[in-house]
Design a protein around this motif. Sequence first.
Motif, mmCIF file in Angstrom:
data_model
loop_
_atom_site.group_PDB
_atom_site.id
_atom_site.type_symbol
_atom_site.label_atom_id
_atom_site.label_comp_id
_atom_site.label_asym_id
_atom_site.label_seq_id
_atom_site.Cartn_x
_atom_site.Cartn_y
_atom_site.Cartn_z
ATOM 1 N N THR A 59 0.764 -1.296 0.035
ATOM 2 C CA THR A 59 -0.082 0.091 -0.085
ATOM 3 C C THR A 59 0.929 1.224 -0.182
ATOM 4 N N ALA A 60 1.908 1.069 0.912
ATOM 5 C CA ALA A 60 2.895 2.146 0.718
ATOM 6 C C ALA A 60 4.389 1.816 1.129
ATOM 7 N N LEU A 61 5.213 2.622 0.579
ATOM 8 C CA LEU A 61 6.898 2.014 0.895
ATOM 9 C C LEU A 61 7.452 3.403 1.492
ATOM 10 N N TYR A 62 8.141 3.303 2.636
ATOM 11 C CA TYR A 62 9.052 4.485 2.959
ATOM 12 C C TYR A 62 10.418 4.152 3.282
ATOM 13 N N LEU A 63 11.088 5.057 2.941
ATOM 14 C CA LEU A 63 12.761 5.017 2.573
ATOM 15 C C LEU A 63 13.356 5.943 3.435
ATOM 16 N N ALA A 64 14.442 5.559 4.187
ATOM 17 C CA ALA A 64 15.194 6.395 4.818
ATOM 18 C C ALA A 64 16.558 6.590 4.286
ATOM 19 N N LYS A 65 17.235 7.749 4.123
ATOM 20 C CA LYS A 65 18.261 8.200 3.527
ATOM 21 C C LYS A 65 19.186 9.059 4.435
ATOM 22 N N LYS A 66 20.380 8.706 4.404
ATOM 23 C CA LYS A 66 21.507 9.445 5.169
ATOM 24 C C LYS A 66 22.262 9.845 4.101
ATOM 25 N N GLY A 67 21.978 11.340 3.912
ATOM 26 C CA GLY A 67 22.451 12.133 2.705
ATOM 27 C C GLY A 67 21.784 11.325 1.501
ATOM 28 N N PRO A 68 22.578 11.144 0.348
ATOM 29 C CA PRO A 68 21.968 10.324 -0.565
ATOM 30 C C PRO A 68 21.884 8.910 -0.640
ATOM 31 N N VAL A 69 22.268 8.425 0.521
ATOM 32 C CA VAL A 69 22.636 6.960 0.563
ATOM 33 C C VAL A 69 21.235 5.898 1.280
ATOM 34 N N PRO A 70 20.546 5.359 0.573
ATOM 35 C CA PRO A 70 19.456 4.705 1.296
ATOM 36 C C PRO A 70 19.801 3.800 2.396
ATOM 37 N N VAL A 71 19.591 3.858 3.518
ATOM 38 C CA VAL A 71 19.795 3.200 4.705
ATOM 39 C C VAL A 71 18.557 2.453 5.553
ATOM 40 N N GLY A 72 17.385 2.612 5.277
ATOM 41 C CA GLY A 72 16.430 1.757 5.670
ATOM 42 C C GLY A 72 15.159 1.887 4.856
ATOM 43 N N ALA A 73 14.236 1.010 5.361
ATOM 44 C CA ALA A 73 12.934 0.919 4.541
ATOM 45 C C ALA A 73 12.003 0.159 5.375
ATOM 46 N N VAL A 74 10.647 0.438 5.100
ATOM 47 C CA VAL A 74 9.579 -0.302 5.517
ATOM 48 C C VAL A 74 8.468 -0.120 4.922
ATOM 49 N N GLY A 75 7.489 -1.223 4.987
ATOM 50 C CA GLY A 75 6.552 -1.224 3.894
ATOM 51 C C GLY A 75 5.111 -1.254 4.889
ATOM 52 N N LEU A 76 4.028 -0.850 4.310
ATOM 53 C CA LEU A 76 2.696 -0.937 4.667
ATOM 54 C C LEU A 76 2.025 -1.785 3.637
ATOM 55 N N LYS A 77 1.423 -2.796 4.173
ATOM 56 C CA LYS A 77 0.722 -4.247 3.341
ATOM 57 C C LYS A 77 -0.501 -4.394 3.814
ATOM 58 N N LEU A 78 -1.665 -4.390 2.978
ATOM 59 C CA LEU A 78 -2.977 -4.924 3.268
ATOM 60 C C LEU A 78 -2.770 -6.608 3.172
ATOM 61 N N LEU A 79 -2.981 -7.112 4.350
ATOM 62 C CA LEU A 79 -3.135 -8.664 4.544
ATOM 63 C C LEU A 79 -4.580 -9.173 3.926
#
Length: 162
Positions: A59-79
């Motif tokens: 449903t949605a994806l979130y990304l964490a960046k430290k400067g330009p570098v992707p360092v984390g992520a999480v998703g929201l998912k409909l079960l």
Amino acid sequence: MPVEPEDTLEILRAETAEDIAAVKSLFLYYLTFVTEYLGQDLSFQGTEKEFAKFPETYTALYLAKKGPVPVGAVGLKLLRPEVIELKRLYVSPAGRGLNLGVKLSQAVINEARQLGYDHLYLDTDPGLIHANAIYEKLGFEDIPQYYENPLADQSRYMRLAL
């Protein structure tokens, strides 16, 4: 001391092809981590189909960046229509110690609220100590198993009232 661009932290909704690809890559690292650290294979969750059609199942994806570098992520998912989940929270070694697990989780919590859900669900492994601490800090509470899982005896099920 001024903040250098490489030190800036950002949590964003992954919507561009580049950001979605970064989330996918981090999720694949997460699956490798779970396999190596916990010795668990999550293919029963339909991961082959999930990544073949990524990001369709989210449903949605979130990304964490430290400067330009992707360092984390999480998703929201409909079960199921009444069950929306926090899925695949992962922070790479380069992003750890920066409170990104909490910030990413809060982004998904806010999204679930905006979508009108009453609860946000998740399942985790008790051996993932840092992740469990984040969920407890955010107010998630233990609940009975809410979906069919062959690792049920090794899993922890939680829910947050929104």
